[in-house]
Design an enzyme around this catalytic site. Structure first.
Site, PDB file in Angstrom:
ATOM      1  N   SER A  78       0.819  -1.220   0.000  1.00 59.55           N
ATOM      2  CA  SER A  78       0.000   0.000   0.000  1.00 59.55           C
ATOM      3  C   SER A  78       0.849   1.266   0.000  1.00 59.55           C
ATOM      4  O   SER A  78       0.539   2.237  -0.698  1.00 59.55           O
ATOM      5  CB  SER A  78      -0.965   0.016   1.199  1.00 59.55           C
ATOM      6  OG  SER A  78      -0.246   0.015   2.418  1.00 59.55           O
ATOM      7  N   ASP A 123       8.274  -3.596  -4.706  1.00 60.73           N
ATOM      8  CA  ASP A 123       6.920  -3.054  -4.546  1.00 60.73           C
ATOM      9  C   ASP A 123       6.677  -1.869  -5.480  1.00 60.73           C
ATOM     10  O   ASP A 123       5.651  -1.805  -6.168  1.00 60.73           O
ATOM     11  CB  ASP A 123       6.680  -2.610  -3.098  1.00 60.73           C
ATOM     12  CG  ASP A 123       6.531  -3.784  -2.148  1.00 60.73           C
ATOM     13  OD1 ASP A 123       6.922  -4.907  -2.527  1.00 60.73           O
ATOM     14  OD2 ASP A 123       6.034  -3.586  -1.027  1.00 60.73           O
TER      15      ASP A 123
END
Length: 289
Positions: A78, A123
Site C-alpha cells: 500500500s 513493490d
C-alpha cells in the site's frame, strides 16, 4: 487537478529470500490507491510521510486527496502504491514530463528514506509497471501475464516489514546452517514455479511448500495459519503468506468456481477477503466525472 492510481501487489513466491539475492515472483493485483493532486499555494500538510516526501522531491506544492482500496500494513504494497500514484499525479498536474522509469526509481528512493533503508524496489517497480515480475538480485524481468484466480486474505493483524526482515537476518546470523538452506530452497522453488505458471494445481503445491518454508523461517502467525488452512480446506489449489509475514495477508490460488467459497472461509475466520487477479496496467491516469 490530476488523478492517478497505482495497484497493490502480492508475492507469489520468494519473499525474504529476495533480500539475499534469491529469485522471487511478484504480481500487481486489482485493488488500487487513487490520488488526486491539485496546484495550491497554501496546501495543508499531509499526514503521510510518503506523500510529504513526494512533494519535497518533486519541488512543488499542492493539495492532495487519497482514496485507497488497500489496507495499510497488510503486506500488499500500500505504501508503494500511494507513493507511485502521488508521484504520477504530481508529474501530470505540474507537467514535469518524467517517464514511468523515473517514477518507479524515485518512489523506491522515497520508500527507502521513509523506511530508513529497509524498503524493497520490488513493490514500487510492480506498482508502477503492473504485471508479473521475476526479481533476481538487482535485476527484474517481466513474465508473461497469467490470469490467475486469487483470493487475498487480510488477517487484520498489522505487521512491521522491517521487524520481520530483521528477525530473519538474526536467524541467519545465529543459525546460518539452518537458515541458509531454507532460503536456498525458497529460491529453487521459485525457479521451478516459473515453468508451471499455466498449471495452477502444480503452482498451488509450490505455494504450500513456500508457506511451510516461510513458517520455518519464523515469519508465520497464528492468524495467517488459520486463513491458509481455511483456504486450502475450502478448495484452494494452494495458499501462503504474502509479504513479510508476522500478520498481514495470505494469498490463495483457486479454481474459478471456488473463489467465493474460499473468500467465505477466510471471512469466517475473521479475515477480510479480496477476490482478485493480475493487474497489467500499473500506474494509470483516471478520468474525472
Amino acid at each position: 487537478m490530476a488523478t492517478w492510481s497505482a495497484p497493490g501487489k502480492v508475492f507469489l513466491f520468494g519473499e525474504h529470500a529476495v533480500v539475499y539475492g534469491k529469485p522471487g515472483i511478484a504480481m500487481a493485483i486489482k485493488p488500487r490507491v487513487f490520488v488526486t493532486v491539485r496546484r495550491s499555494r497554501n496546501p495543508t500538510r499531509p499526514k503521510s510521510p510518503y506523500i510529504n516526501e513526494c512533494f519535497r522531491v518533486m519541488g512543488v506544492q499542492g493539495s492532495v486527496y487519497v482514496r485507497s482500496q488497500l489496507q495499510s500494513s497488510s503486506g500488499l504494497g500500500s505504501s508503494a502504491a500511494v507513493t507511485v500514484a502521488t508521484l504520477s499525479a504530481i508529474n501530470d498536474e505540474f507537467d514535469l514530463g518524467h517517464p514511468r522509469e523515473y517514477i518507479a526509481e524515485t518512489a523506491f528512493a522515497i520508500e527507502k528514506r521513509v523506511q530508513k533503508g529497509r524498503a524493497s524496489p520490488t513493490d514500487t517497480y510492480v506498482s508502477a509497471n503492473g504485471g508479473m515480475v521475476l526479481i533476481t538480485g538487482g535485476s527484474k524481468r517481466r513474465l508473461p501475464p497469467e490470469n490467475l484466480h486469487l483470493v487475498v486474505g487480510n488477517t487484520m493483524v498489522p505487521h512491521s516489514t522491517a521487524k520481520m526482515v530483521e528477525q530473519v537476518a538474526n536467524l541467519r546470523q545465529h543459525h546460518p546452517t539452518i537458515a541458509n538452506p531454507i532460503l536456498d530452497a525458497i529460491g529453487e522453488l521459485t525457479l521451478a514455479a516459473i515453468h508451471e505458471m499455466s498449471n495452477p494445481k502444480e503452482l498451488g503445491q509450490y505455494m504450500d511448500m513456500n508457506h511451510a518454508l516461510l513458517e520455518a523461517l519464523g515469519v508465520g502467525h497464528p492468524a495467517s495459519s488459520r486463513l491458509v488452512l481455511a483456504a486450502r480446506a475450502s478448495g484452494a489449489y494452494g495458499a501462503k503468506i504474502t509479504g513479510a509475514g508476522g500478520g498481514g495477508s495470505i494469498v490463495a490460488l483457486c479454481p474459478r468456481r471456488a473463489k467465493n467459497r474460499v473468500a467465505g472461509a477466510i471471512e469466517a475466520c475473521e479475515g477480510r477477503a479480496i477476490i482478485t487477479t493480475i493487474d497489467t496496467d500499473g500506474a494509470r491516469k483516471e478520468k474525472h466525472d
